[in-house]
Design a protein around this motif. Structure first.
Motif, short mmCIF file in Angstrom:
data_model
loop_
_atom_site.label_atom_id
_atom_site.label_comp_id
_atom_site.label_asym_id
_atom_site.label_seq_id
_atom_site.Cartn_x
_atom_site.Cartn_y
_atom_site.Cartn_z
N CYS A 7 0.85 -1.19 0.00
CA CYS A 7 0.00 0.00 0.00
C CYS A 7 0.88 1.24 0.00
O CYS A 7 1.84 1.34 0.78
CB CYS A 7 -0.91 0.00 1.24
N ASN A 8 0.56 2.18 -0.85
CA ASN A 8 1.21 3.48 -0.85
C ASN A 8 0.42 4.40 0.07
O ASN A 8 -0.74 4.71 -0.20
CB ASN A 8 1.28 4.06 -2.26
N SER A 9 1.01 4.82 1.19
CA SER A 9 0.28 5.57 2.21
C SER A 9 -0.10 6.97 1.76
O SER A 9 -0.99 7.59 2.36
CB SER A 9 1.13 5.67 3.49
N LEU A 10 0.54 7.49 0.72
CA LEU A 10 0.18 8.83 0.23
C LEU A 10 -0.90 8.75 -0.84
O LEU A 10 -1.88 9.50 -0.80
CB LEU A 10 1.43 9.52 -0.32
N GLU A 11 -0.73 7.86 -1.77
CA GLU A 11 -1.69 7.74 -2.86
C GLU A 11 -2.85 6.80 -2.52
O GLU A 11 -3.85 6.76 -3.25
CB GLU A 11 -0.98 7.22 -4.12
N HIS A 12 -2.73 6.03 -1.44
CA HIS A 12 -3.77 5.10 -1.00
C HIS A 12 -4.12 4.10 -2.10
O HIS A 12 -5.29 3.78 -2.32
CB HIS A 12 -5.04 5.85 -0.57
N CYS A 13 -3.10 3.60 -2.77
CA CYS A 13 -3.31 2.58 -3.80
C CYS A 13 -2.64 1.28 -3.36
O CYS A 13 -1.67 1.29 -2.59
CB CYS A 13 -2.76 3.04 -5.15
N GLN A 31 7.31 5.41 1.51
CA GLN A 31 5.86 5.56 1.72
C GLN A 31 5.10 4.23 1.61
O GLN A 31 3.87 4.25 1.61
CB GLN A 31 5.29 6.55 0.68
N ALA A 32 5.82 3.14 1.54
CA ALA A 32 5.18 1.85 1.32
C ALA A 32 4.83 1.19 2.66
O ALA A 32 5.59 1.27 3.62
CB ALA A 32 6.07 0.93 0.50
N ILE A 33 3.67 0.55 2.69
CA ILE A 33 3.24 -0.28 3.81
C ILE A 33 2.98 -1.67 3.26
O ILE A 33 2.28 -1.82 2.25
CB ILE A 33 1.97 0.28 4.47
N GLY A 105 5.88 -4.29 12.44
CA GLY A 105 6.97 -3.34 12.34
C GLY A 105 6.44 -1.94 12.07
O GLY A 105 5.22 -1.70 12.06
N GLU A 106 7.34 -1.04 11.82
CA GLU A 106 6.92 0.35 11.59
C GLU A 106 6.14 0.50 10.30
O GLU A 106 5.19 1.30 10.24
CB GLU A 106 8.15 1.26 11.56
N ARG A 107 6.51 -0.28 9.27
CA ARG A 107 5.83 -0.16 7.98
C ARG A 107 5.48 -1.52 7.38
O ARG A 107 5.28 -1.62 6.18
CB ARG A 107 6.68 0.64 6.99
N TYR A 108 5.40 -2.53 8.22
CA TYR A 108 5.06 -3.84 7.69
C TYR A 108 4.29 -4.64 8.74
O TYR A 108 4.40 -4.41 9.95
CB TYR A 108 6.30 -4.61 7.24
N LEU A 109 3.53 -5.60 8.23
CA LEU A 109 2.82 -6.57 9.06
C LEU A 109 2.97 -7.94 8.41
O LEU A 109 2.70 -8.09 7.22
CB LEU A 109 1.34 -6.21 9.19
N ILE A 110 3.42 -8.91 9.20
CA ILE A 110 3.63 -10.27 8.70
C ILE A 110 2.75 -11.21 9.52
O ILE A 110 2.81 -11.20 10.75
CB ILE A 110 5.10 -10.71 8.81
N THR A 111 1.92 -11.97 8.83
CA THR A 111 1.06 -12.96 9.49
C THR A 111 1.51 -14.35 9.07
O THR A 111 1.77 -14.60 7.90
CB THR A 111 -0.41 -12.74 9.13
N VAL A 112 1.56 -15.25 10.05
CA VAL A 112 1.99 -16.63 9.82
C VAL A 112 0.94 -17.55 10.41
O VAL A 112 0.57 -17.41 11.59
CB VAL A 112 3.36 -16.90 10.47
N HIS A 113 0.47 -18.50 9.61
CA HIS A 113 -0.54 -19.45 10.09
C HIS A 113 -0.42 -20.74 9.31
O HIS A 113 0.04 -20.75 8.15
CB HIS A 113 -1.95 -18.87 9.94
#
Length: 325
Positions: A7-13, A31-33, A105-113
């Motif tokens: 996700c681009n946090s500025l452009e919301h794309c 600016q990436a999430i 993290g500050e700009r990431y989320l990791i899910t493990v299942h």
């Protein structure tokens, strides 16, 4: 299986990411999430992801082990959360729980299942709808994920509450206490215990998120996580309430069964006493002595039966008055 969404946090794309290398490149953009979802990864894949995102080896090891307790652990640059999804299995009386390890993290989320998690699809939809809120940070994604997981507890809990009320109605409606009732009661109590083991520690996790000073959470974001905390509190309180109610129902069921057993024993005791007196008279008159009173009476047999019947009737009236019969 790796699934990633950028996700681009500025452009919301949003943009799909198909490999770990692309995920690293996307994370390099300021600016990436990034949301990285790992479904049933191998230990080598977890280690590769840990190396790419600079995750602590102990945290990576925890994510690879099942049956972790719901928890939150703070590291230098990220958090590790362990949450559980809960769904009712229609064909059985069990709950299907799935462990979900979350690296924040500050700009990431990791899910493990290791099992399919339907809540992740709804989380993706909510994230894309709510990305303009909370300043568009990774907190939006974490809130969408935790709120979706906790909201799915309520349909499961409502069904369990209805079953508890139905069991209580069956108990006090005068129905026979059969073995199936006790089995249903114990199975339902076990499901409440399973949900309690999940909701209790998760309440502590959310309490840590809402009360600890964290650079990732601003005051506006804390309001949303406090709402999730209120929801998990409702779940935990309801579980505790109905666990106590089921314990009371079980005690009442045991008391009713014990009372029924006492009534049966009193009835059998009264019947035994009546038959014992008749057997005593029959035994006396049945002794093989030549010189015995009333032995040669013409109506001795009729008199003996009449005496037995009269004494039996008298005992029955006495036991009836004592409410043994």
């Amino acid at each position: 299986m790796l699934k990633a969404l950028r996700c681009n946090s500025l452009e919301h794309c949003f943009q799909r990411v198909t490999s770990l290398a692309e995920a690293q490149q996307a994370l390099a953009e300021p600016q990436a999430i990034l949301w990285l979802d790992l479904f049933n990864p191998s230990q080598e894949e977890l280690q590769d992801v840990g190396a790419a995102f600079h995750l602590h080896p102990l945290a990576v090891e925890d994510a690879g082990h099942k049956h972790q307790r719901p928890k939150i652990e703070e590291y230098d640059s990220f958090y590790l959360l362990v949450f559980y999804t809960v769904q009712a299995e229609p064909s059985t009386d069990r709950l299907r729980v799935c462990e979900l390890s979350i690296f924040l993290g500050e700009r990431y989320l990791i899910t493990v299942h290791s099992e399919p998690v339907p809540e992740l699809e709804e989380t993706e939809q909510r994230w894309t709808r709510n990305v303009r809120q909370l300043e568009g940070g990774v907190i939006v994604l974490l809130y969408s994920l935790l709120d979706t997981i906790v909201d799915q507890y309520f349909p499961v809990l409502d069904a369990m509450v209805e079953q508890a009320e139905a069991l209580e109605d069956r108990l006090f409606s005068g129905e026979l206490r059969q073995r199936s009732f006790t089995q249903d009661l114990l199975a339902l109590k076990k499901r409440f215990l399973t949900l309690r083991r999940i909701a209790g520690p998760e309440r502590d996790v959310l309490n840590v998120l809402t009360n600890r000073d964290n650079p990732l959470f601003n005051e506006h974001a804390l309001l949303y996580f406090r709402d999730v905390y209120d929801h998990i509190m409702r779940v935990a309180d309801t579980v505790d309430l109905y666990r106590d109610q089921l314990s009371s129902t079980m005690d009442a069921n045991l008391s009713i069964v014990s009372n029924d057993l006492n009534k049966t024993m009193r009835t059998l005791t009264a019947a035994s006493i009546v038959l014992m007196v008749d057997a005593l008279l029959a035994g006396i008159w049945g002794m093989n002595f030549e010189y015995m009173p009333e032995l040669h009476w013409t109506y001795g047999y009729v008199v003996a039966l009449t005496v037995m019947a009269a004494i039996s009737l008298l005992l029955l009236l006495i036991f009836r008055r004592l409410r043994w019969l």
